[in-house]
Design a protein around this motif. Sequence first.
Motif, short mmCIF file in Angstrom:
data_model
loop_
_atom_site.label_atom_id
_atom_site.label_comp_id
_atom_site.label_asym_id
_atom_site.label_seq_id
_atom_site.Cartn_x
_atom_site.Cartn_y
_atom_site.Cartn_z
N GLY A 35 45.52 19.47 48.87
CA GLY A 35 45.46 20.36 47.72
C GLY A 35 45.43 21.82 48.10
O GLY A 35 45.01 22.67 47.31
N ARG A 36 45.86 22.15 49.29
CA ARG A 36 45.86 23.54 49.72
C ARG A 36 47.20 24.19 49.42
O ARG A 36 48.22 23.53 49.37
N SER A 37 47.18 25.48 49.27
CA SER A 37 48.41 26.24 49.12
C SER A 37 48.22 27.58 49.78
O SER A 37 47.09 28.05 49.96
N LYS A 38 49.32 28.21 50.15
CA LYS A 38 49.22 29.51 50.78
C LYS A 38 48.66 30.52 49.78
O LYS A 38 49.10 30.57 48.63
N PRO A 39 47.67 31.35 50.18
CA PRO A 39 47.12 32.32 49.24
C PRO A 39 48.16 33.36 48.85
O PRO A 39 49.02 33.73 49.64
N VAL A 40 48.07 33.81 47.61
CA VAL A 40 48.96 34.86 47.14
C VAL A 40 48.57 36.16 47.83
O VAL A 40 47.39 36.52 47.87
N ARG A 41 49.54 36.88 48.35
CA ARG A 41 49.26 38.15 49.00
C ARG A 41 48.78 39.14 47.95
O ARG A 41 49.47 39.37 46.95
N PRO A 42 47.60 39.72 48.13
CA PRO A 42 47.08 40.63 47.11
C PRO A 42 48.04 41.78 46.85
O PRO A 42 48.59 42.38 47.76
N ASP A 43 48.26 42.07 45.58
CA ASP A 43 49.13 43.17 45.18
C ASP A 43 48.29 44.08 44.29
O ASP A 43 48.29 43.96 43.07
N LEU A 44 47.57 44.99 44.92
CA LEU A 44 46.65 45.85 44.18
C LEU A 44 47.37 46.80 43.23
O LEU A 44 46.76 47.31 42.29
N ASP A 45 48.66 47.03 43.47
CA ASP A 45 49.40 47.90 42.55
C ASP A 45 49.51 47.29 41.16
O ASP A 45 49.87 47.99 40.20
N GLN A 46 49.22 45.98 41.04
CA GLN A 46 49.20 45.37 39.71
C GLN A 46 48.18 46.06 38.80
O GLN A 46 48.33 46.05 37.58
N LEU A 47 47.16 46.66 39.40
CA LEU A 47 46.14 47.34 38.61
C LEU A 47 46.73 48.49 37.80
O LEU A 47 46.22 48.82 36.71
N PHE A 48 47.79 49.09 38.29
CA PHE A 48 48.36 50.25 37.60
C PHE A 48 49.07 49.86 36.30
O PHE A 48 49.52 50.73 35.55
N GLY A 49 49.18 48.57 36.02
CA GLY A 49 49.72 48.12 34.75
C GLY A 49 48.70 48.15 33.62
O GLY A 49 49.05 47.96 32.45
N LEU A 50 47.43 48.40 33.95
CA LEU A 50 46.37 48.35 32.94
C LEU A 50 46.52 49.41 31.83
O LEU A 50 46.29 49.10 30.65
N PRO A 51 46.88 50.66 32.14
CA PRO A 51 47.04 51.63 31.04
C PRO A 51 48.09 51.20 30.01
O PRO A 51 47.88 51.37 28.80
#
Length: 218
Positions: A35-51
């Motif tokens: 049940g393992r899967s490769k972790p998603v590479r963090p994409d912190l730029d997704q935060l800039f979609g909040l506004p």
Amino acid sequence: MRRSRDATGKARSRDRSRGRDRDRGTPGFWNALLGRSKPVRPDLDQLFGLPSAAITLQAAAGFTPTGAGSVCFATIEGGAFTEVRQDVRALLDADSERGGVPVELIRDDFGYSWLLSRRAPDELPALVNDLHAVNTALQDSGFGPQLLCSLVTFRNTEQRPLALVYLYKRGTFYPFAPLPGEKRDNPLELQVKAAIKDDLRLEEDLSRWFPLWGAPGL
């Protein structure tokens, strides 16, 4: 001829068995089995979609930013982690436009740590920059595995709370609408999900929409 066919059948059986053994030795086989899967590479730029999502959220459901946002991480004792944490707080507190409001470090009832940043409600882009800076500083210092989530809080005219939560290890968002008595407003959460689906990368697995009871800022 019978012996020849028997020998051929046994050889083919051995080949298939070897093939299965080779498959069992591959990482993909064990990941699927366990049940393992490769972790998603963090994409912190997704935060800039909040506004952008905040504008959509206000139009669709009447929720506006409170100016509060926080980053949650597993508490690690040790000099290196303490130093990075202090540096992050000093960096944010040094912002001359913050208006003297300090960044708060809070430990919740479950033992997790939160860095809470407060801005004016109309300064959501600056708040997002704060959250991005905290995540980046901890990640670049080797403490990425300790990062859990970030959130920005909203309220409507009736002062009902709502948070948009970013899961660091998933690279996705989900809405969290708490109600008194550690209950949650599931219909509102689904309404928000439908409204902001074009603004943010949303978490499709609803079992990962974890309740964040007592999160700072909520």
